[in-house]
Design a protein around this motif. Structure first.
Motif, PDB file in Angstrom:
ATOM      1  N   TYR A  53      -3.015 -69.584  15.520  1.00 65.66           N
ATOM      2  CA  TYR A  53      -4.214 -69.203  16.289  1.00 65.66           C
ATOM      3  C   TYR A  53      -4.436 -70.548  17.113  1.00 65.66           C
ATOM      4  O   TYR A  53      -4.523 -71.731  16.381  1.00 65.66           O
ATOM      5  CB  TYR A  53      -5.550 -68.920  16.053  1.00 65.66           C
ATOM      6  N   ASP A  66      -8.798 -71.848  21.837  1.00 61.80           N
ATOM      7  CA  ASP A  66      -9.319 -70.362  22.098  1.00 61.80           C
ATOM      8  C   ASP A  66     -10.433 -70.280  20.892  1.00 61.80           C
ATOM      9  O   ASP A  66     -11.606 -69.587  21.074  1.00 61.80           O
ATOM     10  CB  ASP A  66      -8.159 -69.409  21.817  1.00 61.80           C
ATOM     11  N   TRP A 120     -13.354 -71.552  22.518  1.00 62.30           N
ATOM     12  CA  TRP A 120     -14.148 -70.819  23.093  1.00 62.30           C
ATOM     13  C   TRP A 120     -15.066 -69.531  22.521  1.00 62.30           C
ATOM     14  O   TRP A 120     -16.194 -69.435  22.790  1.00 62.30           O
ATOM     15  CB  TRP A 120     -13.046 -69.879  24.133  1.00 62.30           C
ATOM     16  N   THR A 165      -1.247 -67.937  23.732  1.00 61.74           N
ATOM     17  CA  THR A 165      -1.369 -66.499  24.627  1.00 61.74           C
ATOM     18  C   THR A 165      -0.143 -66.496  25.547  1.00 61.74           C
ATOM     19  O   THR A 165       0.254 -65.297  25.669  1.00 61.74           O
ATOM     20  CB  THR A 165      -2.587 -66.485  25.398  1.00 61.74           C
ATOM     21  N   ARG A 198     -11.166 -60.235  25.477  1.00 57.66           N
ATOM     22  CA  ARG A 198     -10.914 -61.481  25.492  1.00 57.66           C
ATOM     23  C   ARG A 198      -9.406 -61.680  25.798  1.00 57.66           C
ATOM     24  O   ARG A 198      -8.989 -62.702  26.369  1.00 57.66           O
ATOM     25  CB  ARG A 198     -11.686 -62.359  24.443  1.00 57.66           C
ATOM     26  N   THR A 224      -6.913 -63.127  23.728  1.00 50.63           N
ATOM     27  CA  THR A 224      -6.437 -64.089  23.169  1.00 50.63           C
ATOM     28  C   THR A 224      -6.290 -63.900  21.960  1.00 50.63           C
ATOM     29  O   THR A 224      -6.794 -64.557  20.901  1.00 50.63           O
ATOM     30  CB  THR A 224      -7.334 -65.536  23.300  1.00 50.63           C
TER      31      THR A 224
END
Length: 213
Positions: free
Chosen positions: A65, A69, A72, A98, A141, A143
């Motif tokens: 990950y 992100d 955010w 992503t 979202r 992502t």
């Protein structure tokens, strides 16, 4: 494209009512560790996996990950999210997870990884964060982070470069697969252009397309 690992994260056993498996245990609560960690074909050494029907195995041996992100989400829900807070083994920096292409290969430490599929949010995830509508918000979202195969076992550590050494020409991305399966079914035909997408997903796509025709 070269980014780096912000951290490598391992999960111990968490027992909770929201935990996904029948025994009420989960490995979603992952924490950064120091030093090298072995990435194996079936998973990450020292990482607990509670619900093996949906986690682990060759097609989702490692979960990555993006730190950007996560930032955010931290702003969105108004609290700090530490590395590993998404249940990810690898927290990346300056890697566009992503837009990673299905089948692209990452050289990280002494390991060679291959992007396979997006993560699907689950009730365990929502329970761990304590955000009841998280699955809906996570889906919108889009992502989701990326699962990876381990093509060559090796050790990785925080600070290691993440180098994209091969990118398939079909261009089907993690984000595109996620949106096709959850939000934009008109994208489904595109997914069959990605031969490295796990067979389970390819079969699901074929069934959905057959149902529409």
């Amino acid at each position: 494209m070269t980014g780096r690992l912000a951290s490598v994260n391992l999960g111990g056993v968490t027992e909770a009512e929201w935990a996904g498996d029948a025994s009420g245990r989960s490995g979603i609560d992952k924490r950064p560790v120091e030093g090298p960690v072995l990435l194996g074909v079936d998973g990450v050494a020292g990482d607990f996996i509670g619900e093996r029907a949906h986690h682990g195995g060759p097609d989702q041996a490692v979960y990555a990950y993006a730190e950007e992100d996560a930032a955010w989400w931290s702003a969105e829900i108004g609290r700090s999210i530490r590395p590993g807070g998404f249940g990810e083994n690898l927290t990346t920096y300056a890697v566009d997870v992503t837009d990673a292409v299905i089948g692209e290969r990452w050289a990280v430490g002494s390991a060679l990884l291959q992007v396979t599929k997006p993560r699907t949010p689950c009730t365990t995830f929502a329970g761990f964060w304590g955000v009841p509508d998280l699955i809906k918000r996570f889906t919108v979202r889009a992502t989701p982070g990326a699962y990876l195969r381990v093509l060559h076992e090796g050790e990785v550590g925080a600070g290691d470069p993440v180098e994209v050494v091969d990118r398939p020409a079909h261009g089907v991305t993690i984000g595109e697969v996620f949106r096709a399966m959850s939000l934009e079914p008109e994208l489904l035909p595109r997914l069959l252009d990605a031969p490295d997408l796990p067979e389970q997903i390819q079969e699901k796509v074929r069934r959905r397309l057959a149902g529409r025709s």
